[in-house]
Write an enzyme that holds these catalytic residues in place. Structure first.
Site, PDB file in Angstrom:
ATOM      1  N   LYS A 210      69.974  27.186  26.003  1.00 23.42           N
ATOM      2  CA  LYS A 210      70.699  27.303  27.275  1.00 23.42           C
ATOM      3  C   LYS A 210      70.049  26.384  28.312  1.00 23.42           C
ATOM      4  O   LYS A 210      70.709  25.612  28.974  1.00 23.42           O
ATOM      5  CB  LYS A 210      70.664  28.756  27.728  1.00 23.42           C
ATOM      6  CG  LYS A 210      71.428  29.022  28.993  1.00 23.42           C
ATOM      7  CD  LYS A 210      71.497  30.513  29.298  1.00 23.42           C
ATOM      8  CE  LYS A 210      72.064  30.738  30.683  1.00 23.42           C
ATOM      9  NZ  LYS A 210      72.179  32.142  31.029  1.00 23.42           N
ATOM     10  N   GLU A 216      59.473  26.112  22.293  1.00 23.15           N
ATOM     11  CA  GLU A 216      59.588  26.170  20.834  1.00 23.15           C
ATOM     12  C   GLU A 216      60.737  25.286  20.340  1.00 23.15           C
ATOM     13  O   GLU A 216      60.599  24.523  19.380  1.00 23.15           O
ATOM     14  CB  GLU A 216      59.848  27.612  20.365  1.00 23.15           C
ATOM     15  CG  GLU A 216      58.705  28.575  20.596  1.00 23.15           C
ATOM     16  CD  GLU A 216      58.773  29.276  21.949  1.00 23.15           C
ATOM     17  OE1 GLU A 216      59.362  28.713  22.901  1.00 23.15           O
ATOM     18  OE2 GLU A 216      58.238  30.383  22.047  1.00 23.15           O
ATOM     19  N   GLY A 271      71.701  34.539  27.381  1.00 25.40           N
ATOM     20  CA  GLY A 271      71.308  34.084  26.043  1.00 25.40           C
ATOM     21  C   GLY A 271      71.634  35.106  24.959  1.00 25.40           C
ATOM     22  O   GLY A 271      72.224  34.771  23.927  1.00 25.40           O
ATOM     23  N   ARG A 272      71.294  36.360  25.193  1.00 21.19           N
ATOM     24  CA  ARG A 272      71.493  37.378  24.150  1.00 21.19           C
ATOM     25  C   ARG A 272      72.939  37.845  24.053  1.00 21.19           C
ATOM     26  O   ARG A 272      73.258  38.714  23.252  1.00 21.19           O
ATOM     27  CB  ARG A 272      70.541  38.553  24.376  1.00 21.19           C
ATOM     28  CG  ARG A 272      70.619  39.159  25.761  1.00 21.19           C
ATOM     29  CD  ARG A 272      69.419  40.056  26.041  1.00 21.19           C
ATOM     30  NE  ARG A 272      69.382  40.552  27.413  1.00 21.19           N
ATOM     31  CZ  ARG A 272      68.865  39.898  28.434  1.00 21.19           C
ATOM     32  NH1 ARG A 272      68.347  38.703  28.258  1.00 21.19           N
ATOM     33  NH2 ARG A 272      68.871  40.419  29.640  1.00 21.19           N
ATOM     34  N   GLU A 357      65.578  43.320  25.579  1.00 24.72           N
ATOM     35  CA  GLU A 357      65.451  42.317  26.641  1.00 24.72           C
ATOM     36  C   GLU A 357      66.359  42.704  27.817  1.00 24.72           C
ATOM     37  O   GLU A 357      66.129  42.288  28.943  1.00 24.72           O
ATOM     38  CB  GLU A 357      65.806  40.911  26.114  1.00 24.72           C
ATOM     39  CG  GLU A 357      65.073  39.800  26.852  1.00 24.72           C
ATOM     40  CD  GLU A 357      65.319  38.405  26.292  1.00 24.72           C
ATOM     41  OE1 GLU A 357      66.479  37.946  26.328  1.00 24.72           O
ATOM     42  OE2 GLU A 357      64.363  37.754  25.830  1.00 24.72           O
ATOM     43  N   HIS A 388      63.174  54.113   1.065  1.00 23.11           N
ATOM     44  CA  HIS A 388      61.974  54.077   0.232  1.00 23.11           C
ATOM     45  C   HIS A 388      60.773  53.571   1.020  1.00 23.11           C
ATOM     46  O   HIS A 388      59.773  53.158   0.435  1.00 23.11           O
ATOM     47  CB  HIS A 388      62.226  53.210  -1.002  1.00 23.11           C
ATOM     48  CG  HIS A 388      63.280  53.815  -1.878  1.00 23.11           C
ATOM     49  ND1 HIS A 388      63.004  54.766  -2.824  1.00 23.11           N
ATOM     50  CD2 HIS A 388      64.624  53.660  -1.897  1.00 23.11           C
ATOM     51  CE1 HIS A 388      64.125  55.151  -3.416  1.00 23.11           C
ATOM     52  NE2 HIS A 388      65.125  54.490  -2.860  1.00 23.11           N
ATOM     53  N   LYS A 508      54.840  32.856  28.887  1.00 24.26           N
ATOM     54  CA  LYS A 508      55.160  31.422  28.794  1.00 24.26           C
ATOM     55  C   LYS A 508      54.233  30.628  29.697  1.00 24.26           C
ATOM     56  O   LYS A 508      53.699  29.586  29.304  1.00 24.26           O
ATOM     57  CB  LYS A 508      56.608  31.168  29.233  1.00 24.26           C
ATOM     58  CG  LYS A 508      57.669  31.658  28.271  1.00 24.26           C
ATOM     59  CD  LYS A 508      59.045  31.212  28.763  1.00 24.26           C
ATOM     60  CE  LYS A 508      60.156  31.904  28.013  1.00 24.26           C
ATOM     61  NZ  LYS A 508      61.479  31.618  28.539  1.00 24.26           N
TER      62      LYS A 508
HETATM   63  O1  F6P Z   1      62.253  33.852  26.355  1.00 21.50           O
HETATM   64  C1  F6P Z   1      63.420  34.577  26.379  1.00 21.50           C
HETATM   65  C2  F6P Z   1      64.633  33.713  26.468  1.00 21.50           C
HETATM   66  O2  F6P Z   1      64.795  33.242  27.749  1.00 21.50           O
HETATM   67  C3  F6P Z   1      65.856  34.456  25.977  1.00 21.50           C
HETATM   68  O3  F6P Z   1      66.436  35.233  26.940  1.00 21.50           O
HETATM   69  C4  F6P Z   1      66.705  33.347  25.474  1.00 21.50           C
HETATM   70  O4  F6P Z   1      67.701  33.832  24.624  1.00 21.50           O
HETATM   71  C5  F6P Z   1      65.683  32.501  24.780  1.00 21.50           C
HETATM   72  O5  F6P Z   1      64.546  32.589  25.612  1.00 21.50           O
HETATM   73  C6  F6P Z   1      66.055  31.080  24.539  1.00 21.50           C
HETATM   74  O6  F6P Z   1      66.342  30.397  25.723  1.00 21.50           O
HETATM   75  P1  F6P Z   1      67.097  29.014  25.704  1.00 21.50           P
HETATM   76  O7  F6P Z   1      68.435  29.226  25.097  1.00 21.50           O
HETATM   77  O8  F6P Z   1      67.173  28.561  27.123  1.00 21.50           O
HETATM   78  O9  F6P Z   1      66.285  28.064  24.869  1.00 21.50           O
END
Ligand code: F6P
Length: 545
Positions: A210, A216, A271-272, A357, A388, A508
């Site tokens: 987003k 990452e 995002g979620r 979240e 199990h 972060k």
């Molecule tokens: O760190 C949490 C978060 O902001 C989530 O809410 C989001 O889905 C994810 O990181 C990834 O964010 P982006 O789509 O901006 O890379």
């Protein structure tokens, strides 16, 4: 919606529930069922092809009336209208939460900040449709002209969990000769294992973020780019092997992806809550636009149910209230989600982000610390594997763990008696959890007296049973939307903001400070606590070795 200052525990409806809970908390499900032969019927609701049997919960008709009264007192009807009409309900980020617009495809306008978002939503869907068809039908080829056989989604959190979960769930609907993978972890193992043995000339990377700033994702995307260019030997290859999904054209361009190959979404999509946006591109590539649209229709059907059904016949609202009943009145700490479908293996992980979240907050909308419990810990595994492993604790442990059992009438893939065996376990578990096995029953079976306490099952463990005819794109959409609106309803009752996620920031920021301390030859004096300082030093020493 009530004013920001509203405090649910001061409401008379909350106090009434607390009193009522004291009266019925020791009542056993065995007695509730014995007293009322119509109980299952009374507490079963069907909507949009999903059936929810909530009769195996520790509730009476009076409990449900009191819970519905709480929902009314907390202004749920008004809150859902505010969300659907595009009000800026995500106040701390000053924006609407309009994921419902992403699946409102055949409906009228939906306004965000005075602008109808639907034309843009439809434009991007058409762009995704064209692109997916081109890749699936081999019209879009790699730089050297080879067919695309591998799709690698690079993203994390909401930019990974939704498409990854839905791809697993809908694998039987996927084009099986497309090899679709999801890379999220900054641990290089994730990317390296994903690309191992692949031909770069046949590989398409879908970089999803987003913000397009997530450490990452950007690091993985840069490494993927380097991997690709090392093999294809020219920068020009990027155009055919990288597409981006983001809200930021600028950042996508800076990264080196042509904005022509970018699929947009908008800041009003959390995002979620973004699977139905271009974030679902890898899924659409796998299952095709028709199936993707069927999934959107499923989401939309559940959205409409949530928006229009009265509170006492509203599936997400009922599930939200039952969750609150255990979380706030029985002090349950967790909520298990137990899909009896291997295809839904990632569903609990997906819901962890969606729920935790959203509702893992301790500050109310008035900025004060809450004095009531908010979101539960969500966890689970597919049945029968969980049986199990951890079901022992569900049956005989000291903790109350409300559980959602999700099952299907027919399997997607038939194989002999497997489905009947799977579902026999499903029904057996909810029956055992509710009714248990008494010492008397064990004595009648001539179990040795010393073993009877160990082999007794108290029962009275609450479960919801959610059934659908079959796992398909529409059913998956309905199921996800059911949980989204459950989460929303709970957030409204707890009077917290479910659409921000400030709690992910501090880690972060600190990681940003620590990274150079791990990398540079002579770091400045470490200024953390003594534990973190010592650990960093130990890590540096390990690297020397
Ligand atoms: O760190 C949490 C978060 O902001 C989530 O809410 C989001 O889905 C994810 O990181 C990834 O964010 P982006 O789509 O901006 O890379």
């Amino acid at each position: 919606m009530k004013k920001n200052g509203f405090n649910p525990i001061n409401l008379p409806e909350w106090k009434h529930l607390a009193q009522h809970c004291r009266r019925i908390r020791n009542v056993h499900l065995r007695d509730l069922f014995a007293r009322d032969s119509r109980r299952a019927q009374k507490f079963t609701l069907s909507a949009e092809g999903l059936t929810l049997d909530y009769s195996k919960n520790r509730v009476t008709s009076e409990t449900m009336r009191a819970l519905f009264a709480l929902a009314r007192a907390c202004g749920i009807a008004k809150a859902r209208r505010a969300m659907f009409s595009g009000q800026a309900i995500n106040r701390t980020e000053n924006r609407p939460a309009l994921h419902i617009a992403l699946r409102h495809i055949s409906g009228g306008p939906i306004l965000a900040n005075g602008t109808d978002v639907m034309p843009e939503v439809k434009r991007v869907l058409r762009q995704m449709d064209r692109f997916s068809r081109a890749v699936r039908e081999n019209a879009w080829r790699g730089h050297t002209g080879k067919t695309i056989r591998n799709i690698i989604n690079i993203g994390i959190g909401g930019s990974d969990l939704g498409p990854a979960m839905a791809y697993e769930a809908l694998k039987p609907y996927a084009k099986r000769d497309l090899n679709v993978k999801f890379v999220s972890n900054i641990d290089a193992a994730h990317l390296l294992e994903a690309v191992r043995g692949l031909d770069a000339a046949e590989t398409l990377f879908v970089v999803v973020s987003k913000t397009f700033t997530t450490q990452e994702t950007i690091a993985n995307a840069l490494s993927a780019r380097a991997w690709c260019l090392a093999r294809l030997k020219t920068e020009k290859a990027v155009k055919k092997h990288f597409v981006a999904v983001s809200t930021s054209t600028e950042k996508v361009r800076e990264f080196g992806i042509d904005p022509e190959n970018m699929f947009a979404f908008w800041d009003w999509v959390g995002g979620r809550y973004s699977l139905c946006s271009a974030v679902g591109l890898a899924l659409m590539l796998a299952i095709g636009p028709e199936n993707f649209n069927r999934m959107l229709a499923g989401f939309h059907a559940m959205d409409q149910h949530f928006l229009t059904a009265p509170l006492n016949k509203n599936m997400p609202v009922i599930m939200a209230l039952l969750g609150i009943w255990y979380n706030n009145f029985f002090n349950a700490q967790t909520q298990a989600v137990l899909p009896y479908s291997q295809y839904l293996a990632r569903f609990p992980a997906y819901l962890q982000q969606a729920d935790m979240e959203s509702n893992g907050k301790s500050i109310a909308r008035n900025g004060k610390k809450v004095r009531w419990q908010t979101g539960p810990i969500i966890w689970g595994e597919p049945g029968t594997n969980g049986q199990h492993a951890f079901y022992q604790l569900l049956h005989q442990g000291t903790k109350l763990v409300p559980a959602d059992f999700i099952g299907f009438g027919r399997p997607v893939e038939e194989l002999g008696e497997h489905h009947a065996m799977l579902m026999a376990n499903f029904f057996a578990q909810t029956e055992a959890l509710a009714f248990g096995k008494t010492a008397g029953e064990l004595a009648a079976e001539k179990i040795a007296a010393g073993l009877i306490p160990h082999r007794t099952f108290e029962g009275n463990r609450p479960t919801n049973t959610i059934l659908a005819a079959r796992l398909n794109p529409a059913a998956l959409g309905k199921l996800i939307a059911l949980y989204e609106h459950k989460i929303f309803t709970q957030g409204a009752i707890w009077n917290i903001y479910p659409f921000d996620q400030w709690g992910v920031q501090l880690g972060k920021e600190l990681a940003g400070k620590i990274l150079p301390e791990l990398q540079v030859a002579r770091p400045a004096k470490l200024k953390h606590d003594s534990s973190t300082n010592a650990l960093i030093k130990r890590f540096r020493a390990m690297q020397k070795k």
